[in-house]
Every structure is written in C-alpha cells, then in structure tokens.
Design an enzyme around this catalytic site. Structure first.
Site, PDB file in Angstrom:
ATOM      1  N   HIS A   1       0.855  -1.178   0.000  1.00 43.71           N
ATOM      2  CA  HIS A   1       0.000   0.000   0.000  1.00 43.71           C
ATOM      3  C   HIS A   1       0.888   1.224   0.000  1.00 43.71           C
ATOM      4  O   HIS A   1       1.833   1.315   0.778  1.00 43.71           O
ATOM      5  CB  HIS A   1      -0.889   0.021   1.235  1.00 43.71           C
ATOM      6  CG  HIS A   1      -1.971  -0.999   1.199  1.00 43.71           C
ATOM      7  ND1 HIS A   1      -3.050  -0.903   0.367  1.00 43.71           N
ATOM      8  CD2 HIS A   1      -2.123  -2.155   1.882  1.00 43.71           C
ATOM      9  CE1 HIS A   1      -3.828  -1.955   0.528  1.00 43.71           C
ATOM     10  NE2 HIS A   1      -3.287  -2.730   1.445  1.00 43.71           N
TER      11      HIS A   1
ATOM     12  N   CYS B   1      -0.598   1.873  -5.052  1.00 42.81           N
ATOM     13  CA  CYS B   1      -1.346   3.034  -5.512  1.00 42.81           C
ATOM     14  C   CYS B   1      -0.338   4.175  -5.709  1.00 42.81           C
ATOM     15  O   CYS B   1       0.589   4.318  -4.919  1.00 42.81           O
ATOM     16  CB  CYS B   1      -2.356   3.459  -4.460  1.00 42.81           C
ATOM     17  SG  CYS B   1      -3.568   2.180  -4.113  1.00 42.81           S
TER      18      CYS B   1
END
Lengths: 394, 623
Positions: free
Chosen positions: A143, A185
C-alpha cells in the site's frame, strides 16, 4: 594478416562497448501484513517463482514477506498460496526460502540490505552481496501513496529514501544496472526522485491514481493478485518462456494495456545510459534470468593480450629464422639479433601504457557554490534587518 | 622393519573400518494410530561423524552448513525446536519420546557453549539465516540460564577433557512464541539430510500436510558422545513428530473445504426420534477409517535412504497397531516384515521401489479397542486470570495421576513487560516447593527467570498462582499488529525421574501452551486524529475569536497616525511640492493638508482631501 588484426581490433571494441553483467540478483519485497493483503504476498511469490524459473538461484534472491499466508489458520488451503482463482500453480510449493519474515521486514532492514551496512553476525543469506557487475531486479508491492510506501501498516519509506539508498549503492559500486518495479497506488511517484544512473524504473499507476486488484478467489476469500502484476506475469509466462528468451524490456513495457490495467503505468528511462533506446533493447532475462558472462581481470582484455602474444610470437619466429639462417651461413649474427631484441624490449616497454581505470570524480561546480553562498547571505541579512527595524515599525 | 609394517597394516585397516563406521546414518519412522481418527508419525534421522573429522572439516553424512555454525560459535551441544499445535493428553496419552523432542509453540533453542554472549548472538543469527526463521530476535531480553530444567544429553565433561579445555560450558535458552513455522522452515531442515527429502522416509514430509497437523514438532539435536578411553563422535538427530487428523489429511489438495455429500449418499441415523424423509442425522461410520500412507501424506515412500550404518538397524518402520488390524503392503518388491515383542509390526524399506501401507475399513473387536495409551506423568495447564489493562494473575494447575510422589521442575521465562509480584507466589494443594531459582526482570534488558522445584503428592492436584503487573510500552516498542496482544512463552515442566521407574536421568518433559497477553495499547490513529482536529479548530475558530477579542471599532477621526505613514506622507508632500514648483511655478498652493494638487473628483473638505464618490475606504484614512 592485416584483415586479421582489424578483426581482432573490432572484437576488442565490441566487447568494451556492451559492458555485460556478471551476476543477477533479485530483491522481492512485500510490505503488507494481515490476511486481507493476501494479494501482495501472492504478487511477490509469483515474481519469486518467475525469477527462479528463469534461473536465479535462491542464494541470489532476497525474499521479504512480512506475514504468513500459507500456514495462516485462515487459509483453507494449508501450506499453499495461489495467485489465480484457477488454482493451477501453488506458489509456496515444497521449496521456498524466505529470507526476511514477520517483524524483520522493516524500512531500516530494507535500507541496510540495499546499502550493505550491517552489524556483525548477520548471515550471508540475508545480505545483498552484489558487486559492480551485478544486475538487480527490485520488486516492491504493498500500500502506498504519493511518494511513500507503507511498511506493515506502521512505518513508511519515502521516495527520497529510496533515491538516496540507490545513490549510495551507486557510489559503493553495488550494481551494474537496476530494474525497479513497483505495484502500489500512485506507484510512479515512488521513482520520481531517483538520481542514481543505471536505473530503469516502472510503476503501476500515476499520481492520484489507484492500482486495483484483479480478481478474488471465493474459497480463499480475498483478492489473490493485482492487475498490473497480473498482466506483467502474463507477458512473462507466455512470452519469456526460458532463460534464453530474446524478449526485450521494450516488449514488456509495450505490452502494458491501460484498458486492462485500469491505471496508467509508467516507465522512467532518463537515468539509464543511452536513454530509452538503450533501455528498450535490454533483454528481459538480463534482469529476470541468470545469464553469466565472464570478465577477465587485468590491464587488458583477453583479446588484446592475445593479439600482443601473437605479435611477440611472430617476432620470435622471425628471430629464430634469422638465427638459423646465420648459423647456416656461419655468420655470427646472433649478437645482432640479441641486440635488436633488447632494443625492441626497451622501446615497447615505453610504448605500452598501463590502462588505468579512471574513477569518475564528483564534480562540484564552483559557480553553483558561490551563488548559493550569496543567496544565503542575502537572506540572512534581510532577516537581520527585519529583526532590527521591526520595533520601529510598531 | 618389515614386521612392524606388517603389524601396522591391519591396524590401519581396522582404524579405517572403524572410522568408516563412525560416519553413519540411520532413519526410522514410528507410526501409531491414535483414538479419534488421528495418526501419530514420528520421523527420526540420525547421523554421526567422528570428532576428528568434524574438526578437520571432513563431512560425509553430517550436514556441513550446521557443522560450520557450531564450530564458529564454539557450541558443544545444540537443541532447536519448531513447534505448533497442542498435544491433547486426554485423548492421546503421554507424549512421544517422553517429551524430549518437544518444543514450546514457535521456536525454542537451547545450547551449551563455551564463551560469552557474543557466541550466543552469533549462533542465533547464523541459525536464523540457515533455517529461514527470525531467530535473531532472541536477544538478552529473551534468554535465560536455566539451572535444573535441562541436562546435557551428550558427554560434555569428557569432551572438555579430550579437548583439554578448562572453561565451563554454559547453558543458554531462548524462546520465540510468536514465530510462524511453515514450509520455509521445512525446506532447509530437509536439506540437512543426506537424502535431502528425495528418498527414504523423508520423502513423506510435505509442507502441505505437515503444517495442517493438530500438533507438530521439528527438532534438531546435536550432541557429542565420548566413550571413556575412546574417541568422541558428534551425533545429529533430526526429528519430525506430528499428529495428523486422518480424515482432514485425506482431503484432496484442490478442494480441501469439506462440502456435504448429496443426500442420496448419506446414511441416516435411524435411532434418532426426528428421523424422517426431510430430517437426517448422518450416522458416524462404525469401525476404523480406511486410509493409506499415500492418501494421508500425499505420496508413498520412495525407496530407502540406506547409507553407511543403516545395516545396524533391523527395520525402518515401526507400526504400532492392534494385531487384528489388517495392513496391506503395496510395493513392487517383497518387503521383509516382522513383529516385535510388543506386538508392533516392523518393515524394512525396499531400495528402489515405492512403499505404501494400506489399511482397509474394518470393525475391530472391543478387546482391541482397549486403550493402549500410556498415562502421562503429569497433567498441566496454565491460564491468565484477572481483568483490566493494569494487572492480572497467572494460574497453573498441575495434576499427578500416579500413585507415587512426583518431583517436577517448573521453568518460566517471562518477558519484561509482565512484572510478577513474587510475594504473591502461592502453591496450594498437596504439594510443597522445595527450591526456587529466581532472576528478577530489568526493564527492556532482561525478562524474569523463574524456576521452581515442586513435589506433588500421589493422586493430587497442585495450584500455582501469582499476580503480575503489566507494563506500558513506549510508542515505538509495539509491533505492527499491536492489538493482537503479546505472546508469553510456554512453561517447561520437567518431571524428574523417580526411583520407582527405570527411566534415564533425563526424566520426561511437558510444556504448557503459550499465552496471549493483552497489554494496554494506545490508539495508533490518535496522533493523526488529534492533529487534524486541532488544525481544523484553529483554522476555523482562531481567526474569528481573535478578531472578536482584539478588534476595536473606532471612528476615522480617532485613528492616530503612525510613524511610517508620517514619513511616507512627508516624502509624498515633498515630491508633490517639487512637482508643483516645477509645473506651476510656485502658484499658491492650496493648503489641503494632504499635500499637493487637488485631483479631479476630489474636493477639499475641512482641510482634508476626500474622494467625492466615496470609494470603499472604510473607516481608515489613507494619507
């Protein structure tokens, strides 16, 4: 004879031009913990199986897995990690070596691993023992956000940290070329700050874009793979079929399909010597496989020294022929021959230069330093003036 | 001269043969079906090497990687355990091998070494690299020096004498209860074996089945054995013990989730009152389940790993099963089998053929069902008591089921954040504490080491309790999954050999389960929330409140001039005067106080210039 010499010269030049790597290493990092981040571990393990299939041995792979999915009590398939819902390939298998697990996967350990700054006692299997001829593949997943990547939900590494670590590696001559792949991301922001040469970087999504998972397995219960990694693996499994495959990085990056990946993957070429052209021609197995070239240490390359040996032999043959002729003709030209050879030895000793490797020096431009000093002085004097005159204003 | 040569020849031959014998490797598999459809499988792999060969780095069956670690860290004896699960004493009886090859949940390591702390730290680091486990976390805070709990299995004094070393060997012990045991630990374990898990009984070991077991331990034990007046040998014994649930292990790998059978294939229990066409209670099949080695382990045994020394052993597999049970052997060659005195069947593995044992479904008579399980020497269980985030209590129950007195050593190694109050240590019941060894904790440096020698009366229960306090850790000392809690390692109980039984001087061991301690954990999202909230409050509230408090509304006339504005006014006046002088040539200027020319749109009112259209100047005057 002349053509032969020219052929030798051409070969010598050619071998200098393509500076080949002599070893391949892979650092595969997953940075997420907890069961619902199964797909990050599956991503990393798929890359692990790929580089193993293409030849890199376990001793040259550093696998960092922060959590245990295979033997997790929530895993219905004990001892198995799948990256596809068809469950055809068990990524954990029977032969897996995880170098860093659990709480050992931290930002500090990762940076120490890259820069090889360890305290005493750290075993060799946990060290990245690369040298200046090593090509390194670094794959990170987890992440992340704009210019940072989260490690185990408790700390972060920023793109500046990565850039500095890579430049340290460059100064310590720890790599020849590096391929940095990241699937998080806003992944492309992570390589924005790199400044060390010799790095090709690719990420899965642009700034302000998320990277998505591909699909979930109903029996495992969570998503099993991310989109960008899924399509990269598809290319690697269908096109790069063996360690001798000729597919290039250009082919790999051209296979990116924004419609399928649902985000804009990016590539950064500007740090690579030769730019995009040179980078695109690099083969995929130069980073994913384990092709080893041999480099002969010494002042000359093998070809050049062979050439010199041949010339020396030629001279010797001529001298002996002359000596034999002199013997036959009963003239003592031996002394002439010996004299000539001594002269030649002396002159060639002067001509033959030792080739030294020149270490690139870090250039600090004088102008830039002066400008910085002047700017600093002005700012300081302005602040001092403000401090002095401020009571008068009030 | 020639005679001496003749005499030395047979001597060298003998020594060669003897030396060859010293390099030996044997392996053995012990299978025992347990009640409730479980199967115990115990794998033992033993290799030896003479000490001289070990010292000169000549290895045959002994794993080189481990030997180099032992040499480098000056370790005389090593015991390493990887364990998971819980041994169910009520259903399965006493532990295999008297608990000598068992470990606490996670990873446990103890070793006799000469040297100080650096050797221990080098040992844990090297083993962590070799076994892919984070053993490097065993630092001084997790290490203890037990006094009574462990006895060396090797002849350490002889070894020291032979090597003419004077220092004493010290025992160090460390446990990591939160360590995961998975295939990456099994892979290097198998690579230490000479046959590398490809042949012999080690070919049955598969991570998918092994880590699905109810209870599982992998152990590595290295010990020196010196005969007085003879040579020393170094022996490594690798053990894998597991208790598999037969039905669960037989599930196919592709679909391990049990799904109900179609209703036509289900046999209903007709004795139930509610049995009908739409209500069916599935009847448990009577008798023993049908199973085979290949269905439980996933593959048959591939050949045998018969290396030097295995001729000493008569059989490779011991199958402890009631004599009525039918056992079929599936193999291409004929297998020599026999029966031991205790009724177990033994088999010898074929060299190059697969071997499989097949047990069909069978209903055994009631005599065979009689429990052949051995009564364990002791029953122990440990729990955390109390509530709240500040304090709690530890409670251990020890039950002696035998009609003779038992003396046990109870060892606990507690992390530093669990602070026991020793004045609350109480032993109630039919037992007394004979000795106590206690090292108190030092915050962040050392944990508590508590060792008690307890005597328990026959057929009675003893309760051991004490209170403790929980520490508040610093913000950075919490692990990433802090809300799970912190693991407390298992307590190790050594049942000392009593004079009645003819056991070795080791006694038997059992371990309680590890515990999960909830510590006061901060809310880690708190700093972010506080910053956001405070920033919002300040952004919205501060400006308006400050204005309300400080701002004062005054008429334009009351505003006093300030210094810089005065300076600016004077400069502007001067400039305008000069301009006027240049332009108008000194025509009388209007004294308008503001200096200079009256522009269009302005008028002179009361000595001041004001804009006629009354632009938005507010209460302030711009001069």
């Amino acid at each position: 004879m002349k053509t032969l010499n020219s052929v030798w010269a051409f070969l010598a030049l050619a071998s200098i031009a393509c500076a080949a790597h002599t070893s391949n290493w892979a650092v595969l990092v997953s940075t997420s913990r907890f069961w619902f981040n199964y797909r990050h571990l599956a991503n990393t393990l798929s890359l692990y199986r790929t580089v193993k299939r293409l030849g890199i041995p376990d001793s040259q792979i550093l696998l960092l897995l922060p959590d245990d999915m295979a033997c997790n009590p929530r895993n219905a398939f004990s001892g198995t990690v799948y990256s596809n819902a068809d469950r055809r390939m068990d990524l954990y298998g029977e032969n897996v070596e995880v170098d860093y697990r659990g709480y050992e996967v931290t930002v500090e350990n990762f940076i120490r691993l890259l820069t090889d700054r360890w305290e005493e006692g750290v075993p060799a299997s946990k060290r990245l023992q690369t040298d200046e001829g090593s090509n390194i593949l670094i794959y990170m997943t987890g992440h992340g956000g704009s210019e940072f990547l989260k490690f185990q939900d408790s700390e972060e590494i920023s793109s500046w940290d990565l850039a500095d670590a890579f430049s340290q590696m460059r100064e310590k001559k720890r790599y020849n070329e590096m391929l940095f792949m990241i699937d998080t991301c806003q992944a492309n922001t992570l390589y924005r700050q790199f400044y060390a040469p010799g790095v090709i970087a690719t990420g899965s999504s642009e700034e302000d874009e998320s990277s998505y998972s591909h699909h979930a397995d109903n029996d495992v219960g969570v998503a099993v793979i991310d989109r960008w990694t899924y399509y990269v693996l598809e290319f690697l499994e269908t096109q790069v079929t063996g360690p001798t495959s000729d597919k290039t990085l250009g082919d790999l990056f051209d296979s990116y399909d924004v419609g399928k990946i649902h985000s804009n993957p990016g590539v950064r070429w500007d740090l690579f010597p030769g730019g995009e052209q040179a980078g695109r021609s690099r083969r995929v197995v130069d980073f994913f496989g384990n092709v080893q070239n041999v480099e002969v240490q010494g002042n000359q390359t093998g070809v050049e020294s062979l050439k010199e040996d041949l010339q020396g032999l030629k001279r010797l043959v001529q001298d002996y022929q002359a000596f034999a002729a002199a013997q036959e003709s009963n003239k003592t030209e031996m002394s002439d021959v010996v004299q000539r050879r001594n002269l030649e030895a002396v002159s060639s000793g002067k001509i033959r230069q030792k080739q030294r490797h020149t270490v690139g020096k870090l250039q600090l431009s004088e102008n830039a330093q002066w400008a910085r000093q002047v700017a600093g002085a002005t700012v300081l004097s302005g602040l001092a003036a403000l401090w002095y005159f401020a009571p008068k204003l009030m | 001269m020639r005679l001496s040569i003749l005499l030395t020849l047979p001597a060298t031959l003998l020594s060669l043969i003897y030396a060859q014998e010293q390099h030996s490797y044997t392996e053995h598999l012990h299978l025992k079906p347990l009640p409730d459809n479980s199967l115990y499988a115990g794998f033992t792999f033993t290799s030896t090497t003479p000490y001289t060969a070990y010292a000169s780095n000549h290895f045959r069956y002994f794993p080189r990687s481990l030997a180099q670690i032992l040499q480098y860290t000056h370790t005389a004896e090593l015991h390493l355990r990887f364990a998971l699960g819980r041994w169910d004493e009520e259903s399965w009886g006493s532990r295999p091998r008297r608990g000598l090859r068992e470990g606490g949940n996670g990873v446990e390591l103890w070793a006799w070494m000469d040297g100080a702390e650096e050797g221990w730290s080098d040992l844990v680091n090297s083993l962590s690299g070799l076994f892919c486990a984070s053993l490097n976390f065993v630092d001084s805070g997790k290490t203890t020096r037990p006094v009574l709990s462990f006895e060396p299995e090797g002849t350490l004094e002889e070894l020291q004498r032979k090597r003419s070393r004077t220092g004493e060997l010290r025992l160090l012990h460390g446990m990591l209860p939160h360590e995961v045991v998975c295939t990456e630990n099994l892979t290097p374990f198998l690579k230490l074996l000479p046959c590398k898990g490809k042949a012999g009984i080690s070919s049955l070991l598969d991570g998918h089945k092994l880590f699905d077991a109810n209870w599982q331990t992998m152990a590595v034990d290295v010990r020196p054995v010196c005969t007085p007046g003879g040579d020393c040998i170094l022996e490594i014994e690798q053990t894998v013990d597991m208790v598999l649930d037969i039905e669960r292990s037989m599930r196919p790998r592709e679909s391990p989730i049990p799904r109900p059978l179609p209703i036509e294939d289900v046999t209903c229990d007709e004795t139930k009152g509610y049995n009908g066409h739409d209500t069916c209670y599935p009847r448990r099949p009577k008798g023993e389940t049908a199973w085979s080695l290949s269905s439980v382990f996933g593959r048959p045994i591939r050949g045998s790993c018969a290396l030097g020394g295995s001729e000493k052993q008569e059989y490779d597999i011991t199958f402890e099963v009631p004599s009525e049970r039918t056992v079929e052997i599936t193999s291409e060659t004929t297998i020599p089998q026999s029966t031991t005195s205790s009724g177990s069947r033994t088999y010898r593995l074929p060299q190059n053929a697969d071997f499989d044992l097949n047990l069909p479904h069978q209903v055994l008579g009631s005599s065979a069902q009689a429990s052949t399980l051995e009564q364990p020497p002791l029953y122990a269980s440990r729990q955390l008591t109390g509530h709240g985030a500040e304090r709690g209590g530890m409670h251990t129950l020890l039950r002696n089921p035998h009609p003779y007195t038992q003396r046990i050593v109870y060892l606990e190694s507690l992390p530093w954040f669990l602070r026991p109050y020793m004045h609350t240590l109480a032993l109630s019941g039919a037992g007394k504490m004979e000795k106590m060894f206690y090292t108190p904790l030092l915050d962040r440096k050392r944990g508590t080491h508590l060792e008690l020698l307890i005597e328990i009366q026959p057929l009675s229960t003893v309760e051991l309790t004490y209170d403790f306090e929980k520490a508040i850790l610093r913000y950075t000392e919490y692990p990433p999954d802090a809300n799970r809690g912190f693991d407390i390692p298992a307590a190790i109980i050594r049942v000392l050999p009593s004079s009645n039984n003819s056991q070795s001087k080791q006694g038997s061991y059992l371990r309680t389960t590890s515990l999960l301690l909830p510590l006061p954990t901060p809310d880690f999202s708190m700093p972010y929330n506080v910053i956001i909230l405070t920033s919002t409050v300040i952004a919205l509230g501060f400006g308006s409140i400050f204005n309300l408090l400080v701002r004062r509304f005054v008429l334009v006339e009351e505003v006093p001039g300030n210094a810089i504005a005065g300076v600016v006014r004077r400069v502007r006046d001067g400039v305008a005067r000069i301009r006027g002088m240049v332009k108008g040539g000194g025509v009388g200027r209007v004294d308008n106080g503001g200096g200079g020319v009256v522009k269009k749109g302005e008028e002179v009112v009361g000595g001041e210039v004001r804009k006629v259209d009354g632009g938005g100047r507010g209460g302030k005057k711009d001069r």
